[in-house]
Scaffold this motif. Structure first.
Motif, short mmCIF file in Angstrom:
data_model
loop_
_atom_site.label_atom_id
_atom_site.label_comp_id
_atom_site.label_asym_id
_atom_site.label_seq_id
_atom_site.Cartn_x
_atom_site.Cartn_y
_atom_site.Cartn_z
N ASN A 64 0.83 -1.21 0.00
CA ASN A 64 0.00 0.00 0.00
C ASN A 64 0.86 1.26 0.00
O ASN A 64 0.57 2.23 -0.70
CB ASN A 64 -0.93 0.00 1.21
N MET A 90 2.28 1.81 -3.42
CA MET A 90 1.28 2.35 -4.34
C MET A 90 1.03 3.83 -4.07
O MET A 90 0.82 4.62 -5.01
CB MET A 90 -0.02 1.54 -4.22
N ALA A 96 -0.67 -3.98 -7.83
CA ALA A 96 -2.02 -4.53 -7.71
C ALA A 96 -1.99 -6.05 -7.84
O ALA A 96 -2.72 -6.77 -7.16
CB ALA A 96 -2.93 -3.92 -8.77
N ASP A 103 -0.68 -7.45 -4.63
CA ASP A 103 -1.72 -7.32 -3.61
C ASP A 103 -2.77 -8.42 -3.78
O ASP A 103 -3.21 -9.02 -2.80
CB ASP A 103 -2.37 -5.93 -3.72
N ARG A 104 -3.15 -8.70 -5.01
CA ARG A 104 -4.13 -9.75 -5.28
C ARG A 104 -3.60 -11.11 -4.85
O ARG A 104 -4.30 -11.90 -4.19
CB ARG A 104 -4.47 -9.78 -6.77
N LEU A 136 -7.21 -6.42 -11.49
CA LEU A 136 -6.19 -5.42 -11.18
C LEU A 136 -6.75 -4.02 -11.33
O LEU A 136 -6.45 -3.13 -10.53
CB LEU A 136 -4.97 -5.61 -12.08
N ASN A 165 -8.67 -2.79 -8.39
CA ASN A 165 -7.94 -2.55 -7.14
C ASN A 165 -8.23 -1.12 -6.67
O ASN A 165 -8.14 -0.17 -7.44
CB ASN A 165 -6.44 -2.74 -7.38
N LYS A 178 -6.71 1.09 -4.79
CA LYS A 178 -5.65 2.10 -4.92
C LYS A 178 -5.33 2.40 -6.39
O LYS A 178 -4.97 3.53 -6.72
CB LYS A 178 -4.40 1.66 -4.15
N TYR A 179 -5.48 1.41 -7.24
CA TYR A 179 -5.27 1.66 -8.67
C TYR A 179 -6.37 2.57 -9.21
O TYR A 179 -6.11 3.49 -9.98
CB TYR A 179 -5.26 0.34 -9.44
#
Length: 250
Positions: A27, A30, A61, A64-65, A109, A112, A114-115
């Motif tokens: 995080n 990102m 992303a 993170d996934r 993705l 996501n 944050k994306y």
């Protein structure tokens, strides 16, 4: 032995905690990538540089996934089975993890959180700074420029305080922005009264503003700061010109 199983599961809990720490590092990465991309837009760098930051965000992303799938595989495995009934925890977790990973798609993705925030802020940043660039190029058209500046400044005003925002936050649901302290104060007051908060923007129908729906609007904050710097620069130039004129005349 039951005692041994409990110790084993304590180790699992410890490992999950460590994985969640890794997620916080992702995080942070990102967040940094987002700030770098906004810096690039603000300084009018090559679009390819900005695109490279988007690729970095997609890589984060993906990590993170994968991490979320692994943690979910562990949590669902130990939740479904009693400690003494798990003959091979590693095998069951791997099986669950593989099943989750088999459903991966590129759209995951792009969803996501944050994306999505990155894309939203990038869009707003380009909009704000392209507008400022256009204003600079058309400075000779004074009337149009004044109108554009006035419209831009209106976007900087909080609908609650009616003052220029210092820490703007955007509502993910309706897209409106407010001064952070002002909207949080209203949410807290309404919560104590056990009432919902309607979006303070006139004409907005969103009737349940929540703190969890608010995200920092970094692009707007940068645009406000940039506008203020330009205003100060203009004032300084005007003051210098006035002083020089006074010196010549007297």
């Amino acid at each position: 032995m039951p005692g041994g199983a409990r110790i084993s599961f304590n180790c699992v809990d410890s490992s999950l905690s460590s994985l969640k720490n890794c997620q916080s590092y992702i995080n942070t990465g990102m967040d940094i990538a987002t700030h770098v991309a906004l810096d690039l837009v603000e300084s009018f760098n090559d679009p390819e540089d900005v695109n490279s930051m988007e690729n970095v965000m997609l890589e984060y992303a993906a990590m993170d996934r994968e991490l979320n799938h692994y943690m979910r595989a562990i949590e669902e495995t130990i939740k479904r089975e009693k400690p003494e009934n798990i003959p091979d925890l590693k095998y069951l977790v791997k099986e669950k993890f593989t099943a989750l990973e088999s459903k991966n798609s590129d759209s995951d993705l792009q969803r996501n959180e944050k994306y999505m925030y990155f894309k939203d802020q990038l869009k707003e940043m380009r909009k704000q700074f392209c507008r400022q660039s256009d204003n600079d190029n058309e400075a000779i058209e004074q009337i149009d420029e004044d109108i554009a500046v006035t419209q831009s400044q209106m976007n900087f005003i909080c609908p609650i305080t009616q003052m220029e925002m210092k820490r703007p936050v955007r509502n993910k649901i309706c897209g409106h922005t407010y001064e952070e302290d002002a909207i949080l104060k209203i949410i807290q007051t309404r919560k104590q009264q056990k009432k919902k908060v309607r979006c303070p923007k006139i004409g907005c129908s969103h009737a349940d503003v929540k703190g969890s729906d608010l995200v920092p609007d970094e692009a707007l904050k940068r645009a406000i700061d940039s506008q203020n710097k330009q205003s100060w620069s203009t004032l300084e130039k005007s003051a210098g010109y006035a002083a020089a004129t006074k010196k010549i005349c007297y």
